[in-house]
Structures are given as structure tokens and as C-alpha cells.
Design an enzyme around this catalytic site. Structure first.
Site, PDB file in Angstrom:
ATOM      1  CE  LYS A   1     -14.874 130.007  49.491  1.00  0.00           C
ATOM      2  NZ  LYS A   1     -14.342 129.139  48.460  1.00  0.00           N
TER       3      LYS A   1
ATOM      4  CE  LYS B   1      -9.153 139.573  45.293  1.00  0.00           C
ATOM      5  NZ  LYS B   1      -7.911 139.166  44.667  1.00  0.00           N
TER       6      LYS B   1
ATOM      7  CE  LYS C   1     -15.945 130.297  34.715  1.00  0.00           C
ATOM      8  NZ  LYS C   1     -14.683 130.917  34.905  1.00  0.00           N
TER       9      LYS C   1
END
Ligand code: TYM
Length: 315
Positions: free
Chosen positions: A194, A197, A115
Site C-alpha cells: 500500500k 508515507k 504499532k
């Protein structure tokens, strides 16, 4: 007589509809294994708070994720299914672990690091995430944690938290192992990365026929080879290599037909689960969670009593 079965523990965030990556990476391994162990399944609702879900959505997603497991064949009479937030010892133990590990160590955790690397602001909950997960696992003397590859580092954090506590206060926690099944550690998404969502590359597990077809037809294929790599990588979860060899051979270069075959295979797997899922009532699911949370609470309370004595806060 005390149970001789090993403890198996896993959890997942109630973050909306599950995808087939969750199914093959976590749900199916749990459904295949749980009866051979003393098993527990936790809905990680406090972990989900790190991505600030809307309260109404979170409430429904907690129910939905349990429905998904029950639809996949998990029998609540044979395992403990519970809600993380209903057992307060999880956040209590997380705090104790946070006081044992250096900031620099938590800065290495993937979820936080990724992040920050993207220039996004992480909240303190995301930073401490691995210690809450360590508490989840260690409170129940867990031996085995079946998870996908992306959670492997988090299980290592739990092992480290156990070791640090044991050194500081004496032998208290078992160092758990992960259990990543061959070939399903990372289920790829429609773009070959991968399935996740956050990458918008998922195939929904309980989607409608149209939603599944749309996702599969959107699988990225390059026109150079005869074998559509990204289609095959997902298809191999559904059929044996030998079956796929003849299927892919007879449709060489015909990507559309191969995608249609994959859609059929997904539907054959999902249809009976959808029927089961539709038959489940929200109130019954709430009862399963209340019942499981009560059992988990009794176990966590007894472990925390010991922890509080060891760290010197019991007077
Ligand atoms: P979560 O909710 O992100 O994912 C749930 C499970 O699904 C697996 N998974 C995958 N496996 C293979 N391929 C994929 N593409 C894929 N995407 C997801 C994950 O590895 C996971 O096993 N932090 C955890 C939840 C948690 C937990 C725990 C797990 C909280 N406490 C204690 C085990 C033990 C998480 O966010 O999983």
C-alpha cells in the site's frame, strides 16, 4: 426547504505532501462525487497530533492540504471545508463515545494494533483515534464516507458507536456507510505494498518533475516477467486496460520505456493542478477554512444540544 441530498463526509490528516494514493483513494473520489451530495470535507488536525508533528509544519500542512483539494477542482462554494479543531464538539462527542465502548474493542483497531505489534509505544490519542473519527462522522448525520480501504475499519467503528449510543439513549445517530471505489481501495506504492508515507514508497502528487521521475524510476521490478507488475498496477489508474495492453505490448520487456510512459502520464495529470495550486494564496485558504468551520460549528452545536439532553447533563 430542507435538503434532500444525502450527506457525504470525508476527512484527511494534514500530514505533509499528498501522494498519488491519496489522490486516487480519496481526493479524486471526493472531487467526482461531492456535487451530487450535501458534502463536507474535514482537515483532521487533531488526528494528526497522534504522530506529534512540529507546530510550524502542522500549521503549513493544514493550509497545504486544502490547497491540494482546491487544485484538484473542489469548489469551496459547493461544499463545507473545515478544520476539525475549530469545532470543539468533535472532541466532546469522542469522549462520550469512549465511555460507551470497551477497551478490548479499541485494542482491535489496526493503527493501534500495528504499532504495538512493531514493539512501538502508542499514545492514548492513537488508542482513542477511532472514537474521534466516529464523532467526526456522526455529528453531521453522515450517510456516506468515501475513503480508501485502510479506513474501512474506522467507518465500522463509527457504525458501532452510533449503534451503542442509540441503544443506550434512544435513536440519535445514523449508521454511515463507506464508499470504496472499485480498483482504487488500495493504491500500491513503488514496492507493491500500500502506498503510504510510513513505508517510504510514495509518488508525490505535487512533486517536481525530478521528484516524480525519481520515484517512478525507483519502482521495484523483477526481471523474470515481461510485464513489470508494480509499474502496471499504478499505470492502470491513468489509462484504460485497452490502451495499456497496446502500450505494454509494444514495449515488452523494456521496463525503462514503460516507466517513462508512466512519468509522462503522471505529469499530464499533475501539471494543470500544480498551476492552479501555485495561484492559491494562504490567506484565501484560511478564509475558506474559517467560513467552513463556522458552518460546521452551527451544525455540530445543534446535534450536541440533543446529545447532551439525551445523556442527562442538561439541567
Ligand atoms: P489519511 O489522512 O491517512 O488518508 C486520507 C485518505 O486517503 C486514503 N488513502 C489511500 N487510498 C488508497 N490507497 C492508498 N495507498 C491510500 N493512502 C491513503 C485514505 O483511505 C483516506 O481516505 N483517519 C483518516 C482521516 C479522518 C477521516 C475522518 C476520514 C479523520 N476523520 C472522518 C473520513 C471520515 C486518515 O487518517 O486518513
Amino acid at each position: 426547504m430542507a435538503s434532500v441530498k444525502k450527506r457525504l463526509f470525508t476527512g484527511l490528516q494534514p500530514s505533509g505532501t499528498l501522494h498519488i494514493g491519496n489522490y486516487f483513494g480519496a481526493l479524486k473520489p471526493f472531487a467526482d462525487l461531492y456535487e451530487s451530495y450535501d458534502s463536507m470535507l474535514m482537515v483532521a488536525d487533531y488526528h494528526a497530533l497522534t504522530s506529534a508533528p512540529k507546530p510550524e509544519e502542522l500549521r503549513q500542512n493544514i493550509i497545504n492540504v486544502v490547497k491540494d483539494y482546491l487544485a484538484a477542482g473542489v469548489d469551496p462554494a459547493k461544499t463545507v471545508i473545515f478544520q476539525q479543531s475549530q469545532v470543539h464538539e468533535h472532541t466532546e462527542l469522542a469522549w462520550i463515545f469512549e465511555c460507551l465502548v470497551p477497551v478490548a474493542y479499541l485494542e482491535l483497531a489496526h493503527a493501534y494494533k500495528d504499532k504495538v505489534a512493531k514493539g512501538l509505544k502508542a499514545n492514548a490519542g492513537l488508542f482513542n483515534y477511532p472514537m474521534l473519527m466516529a464523532a467526526d462522522i456522526l455529528l453531521y448525520d453522515t450517510d456516506i464516507v468515501p475513503v480508501g480501504q485502510d479506513q474501512k475499519q474506522h467507518v465500522e467503528y463509527a457504525r458501532e458507536a452510533a449503534a451503542k449510543f442509540n441503544i443506550a439513549y434512544g435513536e440519535t445517530f445514523i449508521e454511515p456507510k463507506d464508499k470504496i471505489l472499485e480498483g482504487v481501495g488500495v493504491v500500491p506504492g513503488t514496492d507493491g505494498q500500500k502506498m503510504s508515507k510510513s513505508y517510504k514508497n510514495t509518488i508525490p502528487l505535487f512533486g517536481t518533475k525530478d521528484e516524480i521521475a525519481k520515484a517512478v524510476m525507483g519502482i521495484v521490478t523483477d526481471s523474470s516477467g515481461e510485464l513489470p507488475k508494480n509499474v502496471y498496477a499504478i499505470h492502470r489508474l491513468f489509462r484504460s486496460e485497452a490502451e495499456l495492453a497496446s502500450l505494454y505490448d509494444s514495449h515488452k520487456g523494456n521496463y525503462k520505456a514503460l516507466k517513462e510512459a508512466l512519468i509522462e502520464d503522471i505529469e499530464a495529470l499533475v501539471a494543470p493542478m500544480c498551476a492552479k495550486r501555485d495561484s492559491l494564496d494562504d490567506r484565501d485558504v484560511k478564509r475558506v477554512l474559517d467560513d467552513g468551520s463556522e458552518k460546521a460549528r452551527a451544525m455540530a452545536e445543534s446535534k450536541m444540544k440533543l446529545v447532551r439532553e439525551k445523556i442527562g447533563i442538561t439541567l
